[in-house]
Design a protein around this motif. Structure first.
Motif, PDB file in Angstrom:
ATOM      1  N   SER A  49      13.928   5.076  13.568  1.00 41.31           N
ATOM      2  CA  SER A  49      12.957   6.065  13.070  1.00 41.31           C
ATOM      3  C   SER A  49      11.647   5.533  13.885  1.00 41.31           C
ATOM      4  O   SER A  49      10.665   6.309  14.427  1.00 41.31           O
ATOM      5  CB  SER A  49      12.694   5.752  11.856  1.00 41.31           C
ATOM      6  OG  SER A  49      11.288   6.155  11.267  1.00 41.31           O
ATOM      7  N   TYR A  50      11.450   4.317  14.222  1.00 43.21           N
ATOM      8  CA  TYR A  50      10.426   3.542  14.901  1.00 43.21           C
ATOM      9  C   TYR A  50      10.309   4.382  16.404  1.00 43.21           C
ATOM     10  O   TYR A  50       9.360   4.531  17.077  1.00 43.21           O
ATOM     11  CB  TYR A  50      10.315   2.033  15.056  1.00 43.21           C
ATOM     12  CG  TYR A  50       9.303   1.498  15.806  1.00 43.21           C
ATOM     13  CD1 TYR A  50       7.988   1.419  15.483  1.00 43.21           C
ATOM     14  CD2 TYR A  50       9.656   1.096  16.923  1.00 43.21           C
ATOM     15  CE1 TYR A  50       6.939   0.783  16.117  1.00 43.21           C
ATOM     16  CE2 TYR A  50       8.627   0.200  17.807  1.00 43.21           C
ATOM     17  CZ  TYR A  50       7.596   0.431  17.430  1.00 43.21           C
ATOM     18  OH  TYR A  50       6.484  -0.176  18.104  1.00 43.21           O
ATOM     19  N   LEU A  51      11.345   4.424  16.883  1.00 44.04           N
ATOM     20  CA  LEU A  51      11.687   4.883  18.297  1.00 44.04           C
ATOM     21  C   LEU A  51      11.637   6.208  18.512  1.00 44.04           C
ATOM     22  O   LEU A  51      11.754   6.747  19.692  1.00 44.04           O
ATOM     23  CB  LEU A  51      12.897   4.141  18.852  1.00 44.04           C
ATOM     24  CG  LEU A  51      13.020   2.749  18.935  1.00 44.04           C
ATOM     25  CD1 LEU A  51      14.459   2.396  19.441  1.00 44.04           C
ATOM     26  CD2 LEU A  51      11.952   2.210  19.970  1.00 44.04           C
ATOM     27  N   GLY A  52      11.467   7.140  17.429  1.00 38.61           N
ATOM     28  CA  GLY A  52      11.790   8.597  17.514  1.00 38.61           C
ATOM     29  C   GLY A  52      12.991   9.093  17.769  1.00 38.61           C
ATOM     30  O   GLY A  52      13.030  10.038  18.454  1.00 38.61           O
ATOM     31  N   LYS A  67       7.157  12.621   6.417  1.00 39.43           N
ATOM     32  CA  LYS A  67       7.030  13.982   7.210  1.00 39.43           C
ATOM     33  C   LYS A  67       8.132  14.883   6.822  1.00 39.43           C
ATOM     34  O   LYS A  67       9.312  14.294   7.171  1.00 39.43           O
ATOM     35  CB  LYS A  67       6.807  13.728   8.706  1.00 39.43           C
ATOM     36  CG  LYS A  67       6.718  15.013   9.389  1.00 39.43           C
ATOM     37  CD  LYS A  67       5.583  15.690   9.270  1.00 39.43           C
ATOM     38  CE  LYS A  67       5.412  16.739  10.386  1.00 39.43           C
ATOM     39  NZ  LYS A  67       4.104  17.680  10.361  1.00 39.43           N
ATOM     40  N   GLU A  68       7.962  15.824   5.880  1.00 38.96           N
ATOM     41  CA  GLU A  68       9.115  16.500   5.531  1.00 38.96           C
ATOM     42  C   GLU A  68      10.267  16.010   4.845  1.00 38.96           C
ATOM     43  O   GLU A  68      11.402  16.230   5.362  1.00 38.96           O
ATOM     44  CB  GLU A  68       9.517  17.694   6.930  1.00 38.96           C
ATOM     45  CG  GLU A  68       8.306  18.706   7.507  1.00 38.96           C
ATOM     46  CD  GLU A  68       8.536  19.347   8.602  1.00 38.96           C
ATOM     47  OE1 GLU A  68       9.736  18.940   9.331  1.00 38.96           O
ATOM     48  OE2 GLU A  68       7.865  19.799   9.090  1.00 38.96           O
ATOM     49  N   GLY A  69       9.994  15.153   3.997  1.00 41.05           N
ATOM     50  CA  GLY A  69      11.020  14.296   3.370  1.00 41.05           C
ATOM     51  C   GLY A  69      11.732  13.213   4.208  1.00 41.05           C
ATOM     52  O   GLY A  69      12.486  12.578   3.654  1.00 41.05           O
ATOM     53  N   GLU A 119      -0.573   6.057   5.562  1.00 42.64           N
ATOM     54  CA  GLU A 119       0.909   5.337   5.653  1.00 42.64           C
ATOM     55  C   GLU A 119       1.174   4.668   4.242  1.00 42.64           C
ATOM     56  O   GLU A 119      -0.109   4.307   3.728  1.00 42.64           O
ATOM     57  CB  GLU A 119       0.886   4.508   7.068  1.00 42.64           C
ATOM     58  CG  GLU A 119      -0.213   3.533   6.761  1.00 42.64           C
ATOM     59  CD  GLU A 119      -0.314   2.521   8.030  1.00 42.64           C
ATOM     60  OE1 GLU A 119       0.282   3.119   9.132  1.00 42.64           O
ATOM     61  OE2 GLU A 119      -1.277   1.874   8.401  1.00 42.64           O
ATOM     62  N   SER A 120       2.284   4.121   4.190  1.00 42.39           N
ATOM     63  CA  SER A 120       2.474   3.174   3.227  1.00 42.39           C
ATOM     64  C   SER A 120       3.000   1.898   4.051  1.00 42.39           C
ATOM     65  O   SER A 120       3.390   1.888   5.009  1.00 42.39           O
ATOM     66  CB  SER A 120       3.865   3.756   2.411  1.00 42.39           C
ATOM     67  OG  SER A 120       3.436   4.849   1.782  1.00 42.39           O
ATOM     68  N   LEU A 174       0.915  -1.379  -0.153  1.00 42.92           N
ATOM     69  CA  LEU A 174       0.054   0.193   0.023  1.00 42.92           C
ATOM     70  C   LEU A 174       1.006   1.028   0.163  1.00 42.92           C
ATOM     71  O   LEU A 174       1.815   1.156   0.749  1.00 42.92           O
ATOM     72  CB  LEU A 174      -0.846  -0.021   1.157  1.00 42.92           C
ATOM     73  CG  LEU A 174      -1.579   1.319   1.746  1.00 42.92           C
ATOM     74  CD1 LEU A 174      -2.716   1.443   0.678  1.00 42.92           C
ATOM     75  CD2 LEU A 174      -2.098   1.156   3.158  1.00 42.92           C
ATOM     76  N   LYS A 175       0.402   2.253  -0.820  1.00 38.67           N
ATOM     77  CA  LYS A 175       1.216   3.374  -0.780  1.00 38.67           C
ATOM     78  C   LYS A 175       0.288   4.575  -0.045  1.00 38.67           C
ATOM     79  O   LYS A 175      -0.992   4.600  -0.332  1.00 38.67           O
ATOM     80  CB  LYS A 175       1.754   3.969  -2.199  1.00 38.67           C
ATOM     81  CG  LYS A 175       2.664   3.217  -2.828  1.00 38.67           C
ATOM     82  CD  LYS A 175       3.313   3.591  -4.086  1.00 38.67           C
ATOM     83  CE  LYS A 175       4.573   2.753  -4.547  1.00 38.67           C
ATOM     84  NZ  LYS A 175       5.117   3.202  -5.741  1.00 38.67           N
ATOM     85  N   GLN A 176       0.927   5.549   0.392  1.00 41.45           N
ATOM     86  CA  GLN A 176       0.147   6.545   1.030  1.00 41.45           C
ATOM     87  C   GLN A 176      -0.606   7.550   0.126  1.00 41.45           C
ATOM     88  O   GLN A 176      -0.306   7.229  -1.090  1.00 41.45           O
ATOM     89  CB  GLN A 176       1.340   7.763   1.581  1.00 41.45           C
ATOM     90  CG  GLN A 176       0.571   8.778   2.246  1.00 41.45           C
ATOM     91  CD  GLN A 176       1.965   9.550   3.090  1.00 41.45           C
ATOM     92  OE1 GLN A 176       3.010   9.250   2.949  1.00 41.45           O
ATOM     93  NE2 GLN A 176       1.289  10.788   3.506  1.00 41.45           N
ATOM     94  N   GLY A 177      -1.962   7.553   0.405  1.00 41.86           N
ATOM     95  CA  GLY A 177      -2.906   8.233  -0.675  1.00 41.86           C
ATOM     96  C   GLY A 177      -3.738   7.105  -1.241  1.00 41.86           C
ATOM     97  O   GLY A 177      -4.742   7.447  -1.705  1.00 41.86           O
TER      98      GLY A 177
END
Length: 186
Positions: A171-174, A61-63, A91-92, A38-41
């Motif tokens: 990325s997942y953990l922020g 988000k912002e690239g 989400e994708s 699935l792709k965003q949108g």
């Protein structure tokens, strides 16, 4: 037995007539590493279970790609907004390994909910479990340190964490990869 049906049986009884309908409506797919489910949108409203492989869900988000969840074998997955509301996904979902999956469409699920009370109960229990996972994730992001979030990931997703790149985990953990490296050295 069809893996999707086997996983659905964990949430309730599936009588023979429902099982036959599920068998006729479930599809099988093989995907390559890097392919998208699935792709965003997009509005791709399918519920799926991974027989073999690994996926990630992320948004841009912002690239930057920000990972929100990972899925491994024997887990029922899907993007909530298209699956439950038939709206474009925020989400994708991308395959991180060569993967094989079983899936069923939102339309088929809704028909089965209408026709079989037992399927409606299974769907409710799935949704309840998903709500629990989302609430735990939100609490974790708001109340735990980066190190605590990392340790929770290792505890809850031990096998998956060995198969996911450090960049995706960070990325997942922020956090940044540098912060993750410092945490891992402890």
């Amino acid at each position: 037995m069809n893996l999707l049906i086997r996983q659905l049986k964990k949430y309730g009884t599936i009588h023979d007539d429902l099982e036959q309908e599920l068998l006729s409506r479930t599809k099988f797919m093989t995907k390559q590493k890097g392919d998208f489910f699935l792709k965003q949108g997009q509005v791709v409203s399918n519920m799926f279970v991974i027989e073999k492989g690994l996926v990630r869900a992320f948004y841009n988000k912002e690239g930057r790609e920000i990972n929100v969840w990972f899925g491994i074998e024997n887990t029922i997955l899907g993007s909530v907004i298209p699956l439950f509301f038939n709206l474009p996904s925020q989400e994708s979902i991308q395959f991180l390994e060569n993967s094989t999956i079983y899936y069923i469409s939102r339309e088929d699920m809704n028909e089965l909910y209408q026709k079989y009370h037992q399927m409606e109960t299974i769907g409710r229990k799935l949704a309840e479990e998903y709500c629990k996972i989302l609430e735990e994730r939100a609490i974790s992001l708001q109340t735990e340190s980066a190190e605590e979030r990392y340790n929770t990931l290792l505890k809850n997703e031990a096998e998956a964490s060995l198969r996911i790149s450090l960049g995706h985990i960070a990325s997942y953990l922020g956090i940044t990869q540098e912060t993750l490296s410092r945490i891992r050295k402890k």
